[in-house]
Design a protein around this motif. Sequence first.
Motif, PDB file in Angstrom:
ATOM      1  N   ALA A 167      13.050  -0.587  14.980  1.00  0.00           N
ATOM      2  CA  ALA A 167      12.155   0.534  14.438  1.00  0.00           C
ATOM      3  C   ALA A 167      10.992   1.227  13.780  1.00  0.00           C
ATOM      4  N   GLY A 168      10.693  -0.135  13.698  1.00  0.00           N
ATOM      5  CA  GLY A 168       9.659  -0.353  12.811  1.00  0.00           C
ATOM      6  C   GLY A 168      10.267  -0.322  10.996  1.00  0.00           C
ATOM      7  N   ILE A 169       9.238  -0.556  10.280  1.00  0.00           N
ATOM      8  CA  ILE A 169       9.047   0.134   8.846  1.00  0.00           C
ATOM      9  C   ILE A 169       9.196   0.922   8.288  1.00  0.00           C
ATOM     10  N   ASN A 170      10.751   1.337   7.464  1.00  0.00           N
ATOM     11  CA  ASN A 170      10.410   2.947   7.287  1.00  0.00           C
ATOM     12  C   ASN A 170      10.285   3.208   5.867  1.00  0.00           C
ATOM     13  N   GLY A 171      10.195   4.412   5.618  1.00  0.00           N
ATOM     14  CA  GLY A 171      10.521   4.705   4.386  1.00  0.00           C
ATOM     15  C   GLY A 171      10.667   5.939   3.704  1.00  0.00           C
ATOM     16  N   GLN A 172      10.994   6.529   2.580  1.00  0.00           N
ATOM     17  CA  GLN A 172      11.076   8.020   1.851  1.00  0.00           C
ATOM     18  C   GLN A 172       9.892   8.650   2.132  1.00  0.00           C
ATOM     19  N   HIS A 173       9.671   9.574   2.246  1.00  0.00           N
ATOM     20  CA  HIS A 173       8.084  10.124   2.472  1.00  0.00           C
ATOM     21  C   HIS A 173       7.858  10.832   1.087  1.00  0.00           C
ATOM     22  N   GLU A 198      11.954   3.597  -0.886  1.00  0.00           N
ATOM     23  CA  GLU A 198      12.841   3.226  -0.621  1.00  0.00           C
ATOM     24  C   GLU A 198      12.511   2.379   0.808  1.00  0.00           C
ATOM     25  N   ILE A 199      11.405   1.638   1.027  1.00  0.00           N
ATOM     26  CA  ILE A 199      11.145   1.070   2.323  1.00  0.00           C
ATOM     27  C   ILE A 199      11.820  -0.219   2.364  1.00  0.00           C
ATOM     28  N   SER A 200      12.370  -0.331   3.700  1.00  0.00           N
ATOM     29  CA  SER A 200      12.948  -0.757   4.480  1.00  0.00           C
ATOM     30  C   SER A 200      12.476  -1.426   5.713  1.00  0.00           C
ATOM     31  N   ASP A 201      12.630  -2.537   6.304  1.00  0.00           N
ATOM     32  CA  ASP A 201      12.719  -2.940   7.967  1.00  0.00           C
ATOM     33  C   ASP A 201      13.882  -2.982   8.779  1.00  0.00           C
ATOM     34  N   ILE A 232       0.933  -1.899   0.060  1.00  0.00           N
ATOM     35  CA  ILE A 232       0.075  -0.005   0.476  1.00  0.00           C
ATOM     36  C   ILE A 232       0.961   1.028  -0.348  1.00  0.00           C
ATOM     37  N   ALA A 233       1.518   1.152   0.779  1.00  0.00           N
ATOM     38  CA  ALA A 233       2.626   2.198   1.000  1.00  0.00           C
ATOM     39  C   ALA A 233       3.280   2.455  -0.645  1.00  0.00           C
ATOM     40  N   GLU A 234       4.095   1.747  -1.178  1.00  0.00           N
ATOM     41  CA  GLU A 234       4.078   1.608  -2.614  1.00  0.00           C
ATOM     42  C   GLU A 234       3.640   2.445  -3.753  1.00  0.00           C
ATOM     43  N   ALA A 235       2.051   2.221  -3.561  1.00  0.00           N
ATOM     44  CA  ALA A 235       1.209   2.260  -3.978  1.00  0.00           C
ATOM     45  C   ALA A 235       0.728   3.354  -4.116  1.00  0.00           C
ATOM     46  N   THR A 255      12.749  10.433   5.581  1.00  0.00           N
ATOM     47  CA  THR A 255      12.539   9.099   5.603  1.00  0.00           C
ATOM     48  C   THR A 255      11.666   9.005   7.378  1.00  0.00           C
ATOM     49  N   GLU A 256      10.945   8.452   7.533  1.00  0.00           N
ATOM     50  CA  GLU A 256       9.132   7.722   8.292  1.00  0.00           C
ATOM     51  C   GLU A 256       9.054   6.858   8.239  1.00  0.00           C
ATOM     52  N   VAL A 257       8.533   6.238   9.896  1.00  0.00           N
ATOM     53  CA  VAL A 257       7.943   4.684   9.717  1.00  0.00           C
ATOM     54  C   VAL A 257       6.866   5.399   8.572  1.00  0.00           C
ATOM     55  N   ILE A 258       6.486   3.886   7.838  1.00  0.00           N
ATOM     56  CA  ILE A 258       4.946   4.128   7.161  1.00  0.00           C
ATOM     57  C   ILE A 258       4.110   4.238   7.567  1.00  0.00           C
ATOM     58  N   PRO A 259       2.598   4.585   7.262  1.00  0.00           N
ATOM     59  CA  PRO A 259       1.411   4.055   7.970  1.00  0.00           C
ATOM     60  C   PRO A 259       1.226   2.698   8.447  1.00  0.00           C
ATOM     61  N   ASP A 260       0.394   2.966   9.366  1.00  0.00           N
ATOM     62  CA  ASP A 260      -0.384   0.992   9.836  1.00  0.00           C
ATOM     63  C   ASP A 260      -1.165   0.683   8.768  1.00  0.00           C
ATOM     64  N   TYR A 261      -1.275   0.775   7.860  1.00  0.00           N
ATOM     65  CA  TYR A 261      -2.803   1.265   6.759  1.00  0.00           C
ATOM     66  C   TYR A 261      -3.855  -0.201   7.632  1.00  0.00           C
ATOM     67  N   LEU A 262      -3.067  -1.341   7.681  1.00  0.00           N
ATOM     68  CA  LEU A 262      -4.123  -2.020   8.820  1.00  0.00           C
ATOM     69  C   LEU A 262      -4.922  -2.304   9.613  1.00  0.00           C
ATOM     70  N   ASN A 263      -4.246  -0.968  10.910  1.00  0.00           N
ATOM     71  CA  ASN A 263      -4.995  -1.224  11.633  1.00  0.00           C
ATOM     72  C   ASN A 263      -5.418   1.295  12.356  1.00  0.00           C
ATOM     73  N   ASP A 264      -5.006   1.449  10.664  1.00  0.00           N
ATOM     74  CA  ASP A 264      -5.457   2.695  11.230  1.00  0.00           C
ATOM     75  C   ASP A 264      -6.603   3.753  10.182  1.00  0.00           C
ATOM     76  N   LEU A 265      -7.521   3.898  10.314  1.00  0.00           N
ATOM     77  CA  LEU A 265      -8.881   3.891   8.573  1.00  0.00           C
ATOM     78  C   LEU A 265      -8.096   5.281   8.510  1.00  0.00           C
TER      79      LEU A 265
END
Length: 105
Positions: free
Chosen positions: A25-31, A18-21, A10-13, A37-47
């Motif tokens: 620190a969590g799964i991070n990527g280039q905003h 540059e997403i990496s685990d 979802i983050a890539e879409a 760079t920051e932690v990607i959103p928790d799409y599965l738990n955050d409406l």
Amino acid sequence: MNTEKQRIAIAEACGWREISDWKAAGINGQHPTEPWTEVIPDYLNDLNAMHEAEKVFLKMETLCFWETYSNRLTTSLGCLDIFHATATQRAEAFLRTIGKWEDDK
């Protein structure tokens, strides 16, 4: 498809790069729109995060995306209506609609 793979897809879409685990620190990527760079959103738990993902495709695909997406939510995932779908249900429907869902082997 495990939860990490779903979040990354979802983050890539949505334009994250540059997403990496980073394990602890969590799964991070280039905003997608900012130079950091920051932690990607928790799409599965955050409406709210899923609404942001939906808005990306609202701009790009419009009617075709929304018709397929809402149909997947109501028929395939058994939601009574799209307004009461959980973040997890929306994430699966989103990935199936954009062709990024991978069935478990």
